[in-house]
Design a protein around this motif. Structure first.
Motif, PDB file in Angstrom:
ATOM      1  N   THR A  42       0.934  -4.920  -7.172  1.00 11.17           N
ATOM      2  CA  THR A  42       0.193  -6.173  -7.020  1.00 11.17           C
ATOM      3  C   THR A  42      -1.011  -5.998  -6.102  1.00 11.17           C
ATOM      4  OG1 THR A  42       2.144  -7.544  -7.418  1.00 11.17           O
ATOM      5  CG2 THR A  42       0.351  -8.547  -6.147  1.00 11.17           C
ATOM      6  N   LEU A  43      -0.810  -5.346  -4.963  1.00 11.96           N
ATOM      7  CA  LEU A  43      -1.920  -5.161  -4.039  1.00 11.96           C
ATOM      8  C   LEU A  43      -2.972  -4.234  -4.639  1.00 11.96           C
ATOM      9  CD1 LEU A  43      -3.177  -5.848  -1.373  1.00 11.96           C
ATOM     10  CD2 LEU A  43      -1.773  -4.098  -0.257  1.00 11.96           C
ATOM     11  N   PHE A  44      -2.558  -3.243  -5.405  1.00  9.67           N
ATOM     12  CA  PHE A  44      -3.510  -2.353  -6.081  1.00  9.67           C
ATOM     13  C   PHE A  44      -4.401  -3.174  -7.011  1.00  9.67           C
ATOM     14  CE2 PHE A  44      -4.985   0.640  -9.260  1.00  9.67           C
ATOM     15  CZ  PHE A  44      -5.220   1.806  -8.546  1.00  9.67           C
ATOM     16  N   THR A  45      -3.792  -4.061  -7.802  1.00 13.75           N
ATOM     17  CA  THR A  45      -4.555  -4.896  -8.735  1.00 13.75           C
ATOM     18  C   THR A  45      -5.504  -5.822  -7.982  1.00 13.75           C
ATOM     19  OG1 THR A  45      -2.716  -4.816 -10.313  1.00 13.75           O
ATOM     20  CG2 THR A  45      -4.347  -6.559 -10.615  1.00 13.75           C
ATOM     21  N   SER A  71       9.963  -1.949  -3.870  1.00 14.27           N
ATOM     22  CA  SER A  71       8.621  -2.219  -3.339  1.00 14.27           C
ATOM     23  C   SER A  71       7.529  -1.960  -4.366  1.00 14.27           C
ATOM     24  CB  SER A  71       8.372  -1.350  -2.110  1.00 14.27           C
ATOM     25  OG  SER A  71       8.233   0.008  -2.484  1.00 14.27           O
ATOM     26  N   LEU A  72       7.887  -1.386  -5.507  1.00 11.04           N
ATOM     27  CA  LEU A  72       6.876  -1.011  -6.492  1.00 11.04           C
ATOM     28  C   LEU A  72       6.033  -2.204  -6.935  1.00 11.04           C
ATOM     29  CD1 LEU A  72       8.796   1.537  -8.746  1.00 11.04           C
ATOM     30  CD2 LEU A  72       6.907   2.018  -7.197  1.00 11.04           C
ATOM     31  N   ALA A  73       6.684  -3.350  -7.143  1.00 11.78           N
ATOM     32  CA  ALA A  73       5.946  -4.525  -7.619  1.00 11.78           C
ATOM     33  C   ALA A  73       4.898  -4.957  -6.602  1.00 11.78           C
ATOM     34  CB  ALA A  73       6.920  -5.668  -7.901  1.00 11.78           C
ATOM     35  N   ARG A  74       5.256  -4.922  -5.317  1.00  6.66           N
ATOM     36  CA  ARG A  74       4.297  -5.319  -4.288  1.00  6.66           C
ATOM     37  C   ARG A  74       3.142  -4.316  -4.197  1.00  6.66           C
ATOM     38  NH1 ARG A  74       7.035  -5.973   1.215  1.00  6.66           N
ATOM     39  NH2 ARG A  74       8.548  -4.503   0.376  1.00  6.66           N
ATOM     40  N   LYS A 131       9.042  -3.880   9.658  1.00  5.33           N
ATOM     41  CA  LYS A 131      10.417  -4.341   9.459  1.00  5.33           C
ATOM     42  C   LYS A 131      10.489  -5.666   8.710  1.00  5.33           C
ATOM     43  CE  LYS A 131      12.339  -1.891  13.439  1.00  5.33           C
ATOM     44  NZ  LYS A 131      12.958  -2.008  14.789  1.00  5.33           N
ATOM     45  N   ASP A 132       9.435  -6.483   8.848  1.00  5.53           N
ATOM     46  CA  ASP A 132       9.433  -7.752   8.124  1.00  5.53           C
ATOM     47  C   ASP A 132       8.730  -7.657   6.776  1.00  5.53           C
ATOM     48  OD1 ASP A 132       6.936  -7.422   9.181  1.00  5.53           O
ATOM     49  OD2 ASP A 132       6.869  -9.338  10.236  1.00  5.53           O
ATOM     50  N   GLY A 133       8.477  -6.429   6.305  1.00  9.88           N
ATOM     51  CA  GLY A 133       8.001  -6.222   4.940  1.00  9.88           C
ATOM     52  C   GLY A 133       6.510  -6.276   4.738  1.00  9.88           C
ATOM     53  N   LEU A 134       5.728  -6.378   5.816  1.00 13.60           N
ATOM     54  CA  LEU A 134       4.273  -6.400   5.667  1.00 13.60           C
ATOM     55  C   LEU A 134       3.730  -4.978   5.528  1.00 13.60           C
ATOM     56  CD1 LEU A 134       3.264  -9.050   8.370  1.00 13.60           C
ATOM     57  CD2 LEU A 134       3.458  -9.379   5.894  1.00 13.60           C
ATOM     58  N   PHE A 135       2.608  -4.864   4.821  1.00 13.08           N
ATOM     59  CA  PHE A 135       1.902  -3.586   4.766  1.00 13.08           C
ATOM     60  C   PHE A 135       1.166  -3.372   6.082  1.00 13.08           C
ATOM     61  CE2 PHE A 135       1.974  -4.553   0.152  1.00 13.08           C
ATOM     62  CZ  PHE A 135       2.446  -3.337  -0.346  1.00 13.08           C
ATOM     63  N   ASP A 136       1.397  -2.221   6.746  1.00 13.71           N
ATOM     64  CA  ASP A 136       0.600  -1.845   7.907  1.00 13.71           C
ATOM     65  C   ASP A 136      -0.367  -0.724   7.550  1.00 13.71           C
ATOM     66  OD1 ASP A 136       0.042  -2.371  10.685  1.00 13.71           O
ATOM     67  OD2 ASP A 136       0.902  -0.413  11.153  1.00 13.71           O
ATOM     68  N   GLN A 137      -0.204  -0.184   6.355  1.00 11.95           N
ATOM     69  CA  GLN A 137      -1.145   0.812   5.815  1.00 11.95           C
ATOM     70  C   GLN A 137      -1.071   0.744   4.319  1.00 11.95           C
ATOM     71  OE1 GLN A 137      -1.711   4.816   7.554  1.00 11.95           O
ATOM     72  NE2 GLN A 137      -0.963   5.658   5.626  1.00 11.95           N
ATOM     73  N   ILE A 190       3.566   4.012 -12.159  1.00 10.55           N
ATOM     74  CA  ILE A 190       3.640   4.111 -10.710  1.00 10.55           C
ATOM     75  C   ILE A 190       5.068   4.465 -10.338  1.00 10.55           C
ATOM     76  CG2 ILE A 190       3.979   1.610 -10.504  1.00 10.55           C
ATOM     77  CD1 ILE A 190       2.553   1.805  -7.761  1.00 10.55           C
ATOM     78  N   GLN A 191       5.212   5.469  -9.507  1.00 11.11           N
ATOM     79  CA  GLN A 191       6.535   5.959  -9.128  1.00 11.11           C
ATOM     80  C   GLN A 191       6.615   6.149  -7.622  1.00 11.11           C
ATOM     81  OE1 GLN A 191       7.771   9.464 -11.271  1.00 11.11           O
ATOM     82  NE2 GLN A 191       6.833   8.781 -13.181  1.00 11.11           N
ATOM     83  N   ALA A 192       7.773   5.812  -7.067  1.00 14.00           N
ATOM     84  CA  ALA A 192       8.013   6.026  -5.643  1.00 14.00           C
ATOM     85  C   ALA A 192       8.247   7.508  -5.385  1.00 14.00           C
ATOM     86  CB  ALA A 192       9.223   5.223  -5.187  1.00 14.00           C
ATOM     87  N   GLY A 193       7.700   8.008  -4.280  1.00 14.66           N
ATOM     88  CA  GLY A 193       7.869   9.407  -3.921  1.00 14.66           C
ATOM     89  C   GLY A 193       8.540   9.559  -2.578  1.00 14.66           C
TER      90      GLY A 193
END
Length: 472
Positions: free
Chosen positions: A383-386, A377-380, A460-466, A427-430
């Motif tokens: 991307t949203l951060f940018t 998920s790091l790439a997504r 569950k379908d991969g969308l950001f809810d937060q 960026i690292q996953a925690g």
């Protein structure tokens, strides 16, 4: 020390000078003040109110910063803050009080009062209070969606989330869920014949002398109260929109001063509220059906400090408010930290005060965990951060609730505060957990020498809810 981006550092470095209490040595009080003022300066939050229990007595209570920014009102130790999920321990004690009176049992099934709820014949009050029931959390996100801004009722919450398929079979997993506490609260009302507010007041807060404690669903949060603040990314503090009435019913409904929460801690630690067997039930770690521990008892996390001391603690969050409450029963010590801000100030202050008061050794650095899904998920996330830096987020990546959160003004705050940081250097996953039918993931970000964290929920379908960004 650099001026905070919202320009409130002069407010942060002044605090109400109510007389300190005698049990805390003057040099220790100065160290406490230095810790809290430094945390406020670094986080840019509006205020912190703290209380320290030492040797079973209230030893120090102080407030720092501003209860309101415009016009500025200094925070004082007697002011109420919303404590959010630290209310859950009060509901658990109320349940145990009713059990002592013979009005219910922790092993009562939900079906005793609400047979229409999902698997009501297989879920107990104990499982509700220990978050092992399986009901999906109705309030997992950390912002107020359009639905959460409107008033509701406990019955409406139960009708929607209490009749859904469970997230897991009862007793098979631990997963935090506010839905559990709404159901438990209604069970207590049925068993006692009293409204929840009257039940907690008569059994607990009146007995302990907690004169500032109120139920937010029955007592209005007036103009003279502390104002809750939010922040969009690293932007300025803005008044936070509160939840609609009853969304925090039984799961986070209380507000009080830090000193009154400390009085609760004292009563709980010295056994003034419960019989010994009941208090043991309150703080005994819940275990899953396979015997695995959960780190949670009834409305309280139970663990140990780095040097092995028993610790009962919880955090709480409501729109514009964060709380931390930690008890160390063997030492007769407790720490209460309340804030009217959105970020990490309460956790940072609690951690540093704990280290000071208990003279704890520096904890070892935990190794990074490997999570293939989080790494993917790091790439997504990047991307949203940018996109947010540029002020043009792709709304197709978001749920309707998150799209509603990202108003034009919110996007502008994100862009104005994040664009100057330039490219993300790392960026690292925690941390990760499941909650409310979603997956929560935390990320650590470095950009332009700044350390940030991202708090994200994925459906569950991969969308950001937060997708929230904080300084760390």
């Amino acid at each position: 020390m650099a001026l905070a981006s919202n320009g409130i550092l002069p407010l942060i470095l002044t605090f109400c000078c109510a007389p300190a209490m005698a049990q805390l040595a003057p040099e220790t009080a100065l160290q406490v003040d230095a810790i809290v003022n430094k945390v406020l300066a670094e986080t840019g939050e509006a205020s912190l109110s703290i209380a320290i229990v030492k040797d079973g007595k209230l030893a120090y209570a102080q407030a720092y910063g501003a209860a309101r920014l415009e016009p500025r009102v200094a925070a004082t130790p007697d002011m109420r803050y919303k404590i959010g999920s630290n209310s859950k321990q009060f509901l658990a004690v109320a349940a145990l009080k009713l059990a002592e009176e013979g009005k219910l049992s922790l092993d009562d099934k939900v079906a005793r009062f609400f047979p229409q709820l999902t698997q009501a014949n297989h879920i107990t009050l104990r499982q509700l209070l220990s978050h092992t029931a399986g009901y999906s959390d109705y309030y997992a996100i950390d912002y107020v969606s359009p639905a959460l801004a409107r008033a509701t009722t406990p019955g409406a919450i139960m009708a929607q989330w209490g009749r859904q398929p469970l997230d897991f079979a009862p007793g098979q997993r631990w997963e935090y869920s506010n839905t559990n506490y709404v159901i438990a609260g209604r069970m207590l009302e049925k068993a006692s014949g009293q409204p929840l507010e009257a039940l907690i007041r008569s059994r607990i807060t009146d007995k302990v002398g907690m004169r500032s404690a109120i139920d937010l669903n029955t007592t209005a949060w007036g103009e003279g109260e502390v104002c809750g603040y939010g922040r969009h990314a690293l932007g300025p503090l803005r008044p936070a929109q509160p939840e609609g009435r009853n969304w925090v019913w039984a799961a986070g409904q209380l507000a009080m001063s830090a000193s009154d929460l400390a009085r609760w801690d004292i009563a709980l630690m010295n056994g003034a509220l419960l019989k010994p067997a009941s208090r043991a039930a309150l703080v005994t770690e819940a275990r899953l059906s396979n015997g695995q521990g959960t780190g949670y008892a009834l409305g309280l996390q139970v663990d140990r400090t780095p040097d092995g001391r028993e610790r009962w603690q919880h955090s709480g969050g409501m729109s514009g408010f964060i709380s931390q409450n930690a008890m160390y029963p063997a030492d007769g010590m407790a720490l209460v930290v309340l804030s009217n801000g959105p970020g990490p100030a309460t956790a940072a202050a609690k951690t540093q005060l704990e280290k000071l008061m208990l003279e704890l050794p520096k904890p070892p650095i935990a190794p990074a965990t490997q999570d293939a899904a989080a790494d993917a998920s790091l790439a997504r996330v990047r991307t949203l951060f940018t996109q947010l830096q540029a002020g043009h987020p792709d709304r197709s990546l978001m749920t309707a609730d998150l799209q509603a959160y990202f108003t034009e003004a919110v996007v502008a705050d994100f862009a104005a505060s994040l664009a100057p940081l330039g490219d993300v250097s790392d960026i690292q996953a925690g941390s990760t957990e499941e909650r409310g039918g979603m997956v929560y993931r935390g990320y650590r970000v470095a950009a332009a020498g700044r350390k940030l964290r991202i708090s994200a929920y994925f459906t569950k379908d991969g969308l950001f809810d937060q997708y929230l960004v904080f300084a760390r």
